[in-house]
Design an enzyme around this catalytic site. Structure first.
Site, PDB file in Angstrom:
ATOM      1  N   GLN B 129     -60.848 131.838 -35.599  1.00 47.21           N
ATOM      2  CA  GLN B 129     -61.968 132.357 -34.794  1.00 47.21           C
ATOM      3  C   GLN B 129     -61.520 132.460 -33.338  1.00 47.21           C
ATOM      4  OE1 GLN B 129     -65.041 129.431 -34.464  1.00 47.21           O
ATOM      5  NE2 GLN B 129     -66.662 130.887 -33.980  1.00 47.21           N
ATOM      6  N   GLY B 130     -61.354 133.700 -32.870  1.00 49.27           N
ATOM      7  CA  GLY B 130     -60.927 133.913 -31.482  1.00 49.27           C
ATOM      8  C   GLY B 130     -62.127 134.218 -30.598  1.00 49.27           C
ATOM      9  N   SER B 132     -63.503 131.486 -27.958  1.00 51.23           N
ATOM     10  CA  SER B 132     -63.385 130.792 -26.663  1.00 51.23           C
ATOM     11  C   SER B 132     -62.171 131.257 -25.874  1.00 51.23           C
ATOM     12  CB  SER B 132     -63.254 129.286 -26.880  1.00 51.23           C
ATOM     13  OG  SER B 132     -64.309 128.816 -27.660  1.00 51.23           O
ATOM     14  N   SER B 164     -58.606 127.178 -33.696  1.00 53.51           N
ATOM     15  CA  SER B 164     -58.233 126.267 -34.783  1.00 53.51           C
ATOM     16  C   SER B 164     -57.560 127.035 -35.911  1.00 53.51           C
ATOM     17  CB  SER B 164     -59.468 125.564 -35.340  1.00 53.51           C
ATOM     18  OG  SER B 164     -60.125 124.853 -34.324  1.00 53.51           O
ATOM     19  N   GLU B 247     -72.086 128.873 -38.387  1.00 56.16           N
ATOM     20  CA  GLU B 247     -71.177 127.781 -38.021  1.00 56.16           C
ATOM     21  C   GLU B 247     -71.963 126.494 -37.767  1.00 56.16           C
ATOM     22  OE1 GLU B 247     -68.762 128.621 -34.572  1.00 56.16           O
ATOM     23  OE2 GLU B 247     -67.419 126.931 -34.966  1.00 56.16           O
ATOM     24  N   GLU B 381     -75.023 120.123 -25.125  1.00 56.90           N
ATOM     25  CA  GLU B 381     -75.852 120.622 -24.017  1.00 56.90           C
ATOM     26  C   GLU B 381     -76.292 122.060 -24.314  1.00 56.90           C
ATOM     27  OE1 GLU B 381     -72.927 118.916 -23.583  1.00 56.90           O
ATOM     28  OE2 GLU B 381     -74.000 117.085 -23.036  1.00 56.90           O
TER      29      GLU B 381
HETATM   30  C1  LIG Z   1     -61.539 120.586 -31.963  1.00 59.18           C
HETATM   31  C2  LIG Z   1     -62.032 121.872 -31.409  1.00 59.18           C
HETATM   32  C3  LIG Z   1     -61.874 123.027 -32.140  1.00 59.18           C
HETATM   33  C4  LIG Z   1     -62.296 124.249 -31.623  1.00 59.18           C
HETATM   34  N1  LIG Z   1     -62.079 125.374 -32.370  1.00 59.18           N
HETATM   35  C5  LIG Z   1     -62.422 126.577 -31.862  1.00 59.18           C
HETATM   36  C6  LIG Z   1     -62.100 127.775 -32.567  1.00 59.18           C
HETATM   37  O1  LIG Z   1     -61.546 127.743 -33.659  1.00 59.18           O
HETATM   38  N2  LIG Z   1     -62.409 128.956 -32.016  1.00 59.18           N
HETATM   39  C7  LIG Z   1     -63.037 129.037 -30.801  1.00 59.18           C
HETATM   40  O2  LIG Z   1     -63.309 130.147 -30.377  1.00 59.18           O
HETATM   41  N3  LIG Z   1     -63.354 127.929 -30.099  1.00 59.18           N
HETATM   42  C8  LIG Z   1     -63.047 126.702 -30.595  1.00 59.18           C
HETATM   43  N4  LIG Z   1     -63.335 125.560 -29.873  1.00 59.18           N
HETATM   44  C9  LIG Z   1     -63.878 125.701 -28.529  1.00 59.18           C
HETATM   45  C10 LIG Z   1     -65.297 125.227 -28.324  1.00 59.18           C
HETATM   46  O3  LIG Z   1     -66.211 126.117 -28.884  1.00 59.18           O
HETATM   47  C11 LIG Z   1     -65.496 125.067 -26.802  1.00 59.18           C
HETATM   48  O4  LIG Z   1     -64.667 123.993 -26.386  1.00 59.18           O
HETATM   49  C12 LIG Z   1     -66.924 124.797 -26.427  1.00 59.18           C
HETATM   50  O5  LIG Z   1     -67.730 125.913 -26.655  1.00 59.18           O
HETATM   51  C13 LIG Z   1     -67.068 124.330 -24.962  1.00 59.18           C
HETATM   52  O6  LIG Z   1     -66.437 125.181 -24.066  1.00 59.18           O
HETATM   53  P1  LIG Z   1     -65.446 124.594 -22.973  1.00 59.18           P
HETATM   54  O7  LIG Z   1     -64.452 123.785 -23.677  1.00 59.18           O
HETATM   55  O8  LIG Z   1     -64.979 125.691 -22.145  1.00 59.18           O
HETATM   56  O9  LIG Z   1     -66.311 123.595 -22.113  1.00 59.18           O
HETATM   57  P2  LIG Z   1     -67.223 123.978 -20.841  1.00 59.18           P
HETATM   58  O10 LIG Z   1     -68.052 125.144 -21.174  1.00 59.18           O
HETATM   59  O11 LIG Z   1     -66.371 124.032 -19.638  1.00 59.18           O
HETATM   60  O12 LIG Z   1     -68.150 122.693 -20.776  1.00 59.18           O
HETATM   61  C14 LIG Z   1     -67.817 121.490 -20.056  1.00 59.18           C
HETATM   62  C15 LIG Z   1     -69.061 120.613 -20.018  1.00 59.18           C
HETATM   63  O13 LIG Z   1     -70.080 121.297 -19.289  1.00 59.18           O
HETATM   64  C16 LIG Z   1     -71.258 121.388 -20.049  1.00 59.18           C
HETATM   65  N5  LIG Z   1     -71.963 122.641 -19.764  1.00 59.18           N
HETATM   66  C17 LIG Z   1     -71.445 123.885 -19.722  1.00 59.18           C
HETATM   67  N6  LIG Z   1     -72.414 124.786 -19.480  1.00 59.18           N
HETATM   68  C18 LIG Z   1     -73.576 124.095 -19.373  1.00 59.18           C
HETATM   69  C19 LIG Z   1     -74.936 124.449 -19.151  1.00 59.18           C
HETATM   70  N7  LIG Z   1     -75.330 125.720 -19.029  1.00 59.18           N
HETATM   71  N8  LIG Z   1     -75.829 123.458 -19.122  1.00 59.18           N
HETATM   72  C20 LIG Z   1     -75.477 122.155 -19.286  1.00 59.18           C
HETATM   73  N9  LIG Z   1     -74.225 121.771 -19.490  1.00 59.18           N
HETATM   74  C21 LIG Z   1     -73.283 122.729 -19.550  1.00 59.18           C
HETATM   75  C22 LIG Z   1     -70.767 121.362 -21.492  1.00 59.18           C
HETATM   76  O14 LIG Z   1     -71.778 120.972 -22.376  1.00 59.18           O
HETATM   77  C23 LIG Z   1     -69.641 120.361 -21.407  1.00 59.18           C
HETATM   78  O15 LIG Z   1     -70.156 119.064 -21.485  1.00 59.18           O
HETATM   79  C24 LIG Z   1     -62.910 124.312 -30.365  1.00 59.18           C
HETATM   80  C25 LIG Z   1     -63.092 123.144 -29.626  1.00 59.18           C
HETATM   81  C26 LIG Z   1     -62.659 121.934 -30.129  1.00 59.18           C
HETATM   82  C27 LIG Z   1     -62.850 120.699 -29.303  1.00 59.18           C
END
Ligand SMILES: Cc1cc2nc3c(=O)[nH]c(=O)nc-3n(C[C@H](O)[C@H](O)[C@H](O)COP(=O)(O)OP(=O)(O)OC[C@H]3O[C@@H](n4cnc5c(N)ncnc54)[C@H](O)[C@@H]3O)c2cc1C
Lengths: 367, 396
Positions: B129-130, B132, B164, B247, B381
């Site tokens: 899944q591309g 993020s 992933s 999902e 969140e």
């Molecule tokens: C093990 C693992 C597997 C993953 N696999 C995939 C995958 O296969 N494909 C894919 O596309 N993605 C994948 N992801 C990505 C995942 O979907 C993102 O990490 C997630 O959506 C959060 O984005 P970020 O990491 O940029 O965090 P950020 O968006 O930077 O968030 C940082 C913190 O800020 C908080 N925050 C952000 N915006 C708000 C808001 N509006 N209000 C309140 N709080 C907020 C968040 O809740 C978090 O606590 C994976 C992540 C993990 C950990």
């Protein structure tokens, strides 16, 4: 397998909900002050809907339905703070039909029409939650002595269903004429002021055996299930009330519901209410269909979750109403009081947790 | 409402049980376990998915015309329960089965369904899944990876992150920007990208658990044929919402519930073996309370899923309510993993390689892995925002 209610069950629920909203608004508690006075008109309405006969067999004038059919209605009863005299009486119909149908045919007919009021006399001072530790008991002559607490509407009841131990110390369920000799009910001062509760003392009162340990346990499980469903109703109602309030109330130039701190707390309440419903419905199903071990396990899961949900949701609801929440006028304290009553009377989280663990360990040992 | 099996359901259950008994190696879950090496384990799980397919157990609730069994989610649930009982291995093509296939069933065209669904079922093609990106996580709609039309193709440039299983995947569902000028939600499109295409580079990232499941994925002038666009151009956000609803939804959660329950059962078993000085862990009333709370939380996770199944069987498509499922399970599972660390005494800290380890180091590993639950598939969140605004109707 099927994990949903059917259309008739939802329709019946809607009818009950509409009737209660029109006839039994929560403001009545605030405006009248005396819950007993409110009970009479409501009783007649519910009798007209056939609710007292819901679980009475058809050939005895009832609808012949079961606990799953009652589940959504018990939730509505909880939400509307319907007196526990009503749920006790409906629960009694299931108990009498299950354990004493033949001997109780006449009673069942009266129950179905709402002419007979029953109150459960279960818990005691220093008795905790485990019926084997209750001290109310039968003498060698078969008469019943002891003292029970928190018996809903005991002064108006016709029959008391008493959880007590027989002369050999075996727990069971007994029917006692509430107006009979040796039975004295005294009104108690309680946290919950949406109903009236009584201490009832029995001094060599005439008692009729309804059933042995199974009947006693089944009764307490049934009351705990109805309490769990009632708590789900209270939680759902307090969530709805809170969501409506935070949409309306403005501070800092915007509805407070637009603040994320408040949104997130409402979201957590919604998750909790949803899960407590799952637990209550599963418990209701187990009351109707599971064997003893699974029933106890399911009921305790449902009650433990309902307890934790209610404590959380009620606390948040009051908090998110600010100073208004703390006013008598706002009336949030009524469901809060009833909620804590249901939570604590029919088994605390710790009590039910222990039963859940024992159930799971038995399942694991059986493989 | 009936939690008991009907006659047909019982027969189905017996059939599943018999098949699992014959398909799993002798001593499975007792003396024989999954490979310890991460890479070998991934391949072991792919092989298991193929075995499931050959046995006719893939896509139980999928339409028969795409190779499924045409049964309902009830049979799917029974199958999952029996796999749990047998401690059968996990599948690995979750993104293919639960995300790609469901999205194509809703938004794909017939040619796409016929091309991709059978191969997902047969575990011949794995998916990643591309979505993020480094600067588009919670704010997924601000994704910048671009797809520009060029003849019969789109040309994709940009970077995805946290992808992933990219290293095992033949295909990728990709969210890319196709209109730079439209508002951010209106300029994204949904593509199916062949991971063998020239210009794709995968760089593994090491997770806190030491595993390397997720990756950085780079796209440099990658050609994607126009027939691989799903739905309409610039309608990708809406389509991605379907993907995310699945999902976060009940089918995904039920499969997880079963794994969590295995872990909790294992913990209860160990609590009866391990002594904390004078008494067994299980005899400590405080520990009993904590175990019980996790039992309640996890069993009701299952009940939540089953109630959602009924809605799906009635024909309701999953929407923002699926966030209720995800927010709930991620926290109860995380709480359980935290609790498991505190029940068995100091030995809990020993990892798999250590001779004094308990349960092959499962609990500290699960503790580390569980940190991800409240981050992926949308952080807690974000789930709370969705529930508040789209389920409860609170103002934006
Ligand atoms: C093990 C693992 C597997 C993953 N696999 C995939 C995958 O296969 N494909 C894919 O596309 N993605 C994948 N992801 C990505 C995942 O979907 C993102 O990490 C997630 O959506 C959060 O984005 P970020 O990491 O940029 O965090 P950020 O968006 O930077 O968030 C940082 C913190 O800020 C908080 N925050 C952000 N915006 C708000 C808001 N509006 N209000 C309140 N709080 C907020 C968040 O809740 C978090 O606590 C994976 C992540 C993990 C950990």
């Amino acid at each position: 397998m099927n994990f949903d209610f059917n259309d008739e069950q939802y329709m019946f629920r809607d009818t009950v909900r509409d009737t209660l909203a029109a006839q039994f608004p929560i403001d009545l508690f605030r405006d009248s002050g005396e819950p007993v006075a409110l009970e009479g008109p409501l009783w007649a309405q519910l009798a007209e809907l056939g609710l007292f006969g819901l679980m009475v067999p058809e050939d005895q004038g009832g609808l012949g339905l079961g606990m799953v059919d009652f589940a959504l209605i018990a939730e509505e009863f909880g939400a509307a703070l319907v007196p526990l005299t009503v749920t006790d009486t409906i629960a009694a119909s299931l108990i009498l039909a299950k354990y004493a149908a033949a001997a109780r045919a006449e009673n069942l007919e009266k129950l179905a029409s709402g002419e007979l009021r029953v109150a459960f006399a279960a818990y005691e001072k220093n008795g905790g939650y485990d019926p084997s530790q209750f001290s109310t008991s039968l003498g060698a002559d078969g008469s019943l002595s002891g003292r029970k607490l928190l018996v809903a509407g005991a002064d108006r009841a016709d029959m008391l269903l008493v959880v007590a131990n027989d002369a050999a110390g075996e727990p069971g369920l007994y029917a006692v004429d509430a107006k009979g000799a040796g039975v004295v009910a005294t009104r108690e001062a309680t946290l919950d002021i949406t109903g009236d509760y009584h201490a009832v003392s029995f001094a060599n009162a005439a008692a009729e055996r309804i059933g042995g340990p199974d009947a006693g346990e089944f009764s307490l499980d049934l009351l705990a299930t109805i309490a769990a469903l009632g708590l789900a109703g209270i939680g759902g109602r307090m969530l709805d009330t809170t969501v409506a309030y935070v949409k309306e109330r403005s501070q800092f130039g915007q509805p407070i519901g637009a603040f994320q701190a408040i949104k997130h707390r409402c979201a957590d309440m919604a998750v909790d209410v949803n899960t407590a419903r799952s637990g209550g419905y599963f418990a209701a199903w187990a009351m109707a269909s599971a064997d003893r071990a699974e029933r106890q396990w399911a009921v305790s899961m449902g009650k433990a979750k309902a307890n934790r949900m209610a404590v959380h949701v009620m606390r948040e609801s009051l908090q998110l109403h600010g100073g208004m929440g703390y006013t008598w006028e706002m009336a949030l304290h009524f469901p809060y009081r009833r909620g804590r009553h249901l939570e604590i009377l029919y088994g605390t989280t710790e009590y039910h947790n222990e039963r859940v663990l024992q159930g799971t360990m038995a399942q694991l040992a059986a493989g | 409402m009936d939690f008991n099996d009907s006659k047909e359901e019982q027969a189905f259950r017996d059939e599943v049980r018999a098949w699992l008994a014959s398909a799993l190696p002798q001593g499975w879950g007792k003396t024989v376990f999954e490979p310890e090496d991460e890479d070998e384990r991934a391949h072991f799980r792919i092989d298991w998915e193929r075995k499931l397919f050959e046995g006719g157990w893939s896509g139980i609730s999928w339409p028969t015309k795409y190779g499924g069994r045409g049964a309902t989610l009830v049979e799917q649930g029974i199958f999952a329960e029996e796999c749990a009982r047998a401690q059968a291995p996990e599948g690995i093509n979750v993104i293919g089965r639960n995300l790609t296939a469901t999205t194509l069933i809703h938004h794909g065209n017939e040619a796409q369904r016929e091309r991709y669904l059978p191969k997902i079922l047969a575990a011949q093609e794995m998916w990643c899944q591309g979505f993020s990106e480094p600067n588009a996580g919670s704010d997924l709609a601000s994704a910048r990876c671009r797809a520009e039309p060029d003849g019969d193709d789109f040309i994709v440039n940009g970077q995805k992150i946290w992808t992933s299983f990219a290293q095992y995947s033949q295909w990728c569902i990709l969210l890319a920007r196709t209109d730079q000028h439209a508002p951010k939600h209106k300029g994204l499109s949904f593509f199916l990208v062949d991971m063998k295409s020239p210009g794709i580079t995968i760089r593994p990232l090491t997770q806190i658990s030491g595993e390397k499941e997720f990756n950085e994925t780079f796209f440099e002038d990658v050609r994607v044929p126009k027939e691989n666009l799903v739905g309409e151009l610039n309608d990708g956000w809406r389509i991605a919402m379907t993907t995310l609803a699945y999902e976060r939804g009940a089918e995904d959660a039920l499969a997880r519930q079963i794994r969590f329950k295995q872990e909790l059962d294992l913990l209860i078993e160990k609590a009866q073996e391990v002594e904390l000085g004078a008494r067994r862990a299980i005899d400590d009333p405080a520990i009993r309370q904590r175990l019980a709370q996790s039992i309640v939380d996890l069993e009701l996770m299952r009940m939540n899923c089953l109630r959602e199944f009924s809605k799906a069987i009635k024909g309701e498509t999953p929407g923002p309510e699926s966030s209720l499922m995800k927010l709930y399970w991620s926290h109860v599972a995380q709480d359980m993993a935290d609790m498991a660390m505190e029940v068995l005494g100091p030995e809990t800290l020993l990892m798999q390689e250590d001779p004094d380890t308990i349960a092959r180091g499962r609990f500290p590993m699960a503790f580390m892995q569980s940190r991800a639950f409240t981050i992926y598939s949308g952080t807690s969140e974000i789930q709370r925002n969705i529930i508040a605004e789209r389920v409860l109707g609170l103002p934006k």
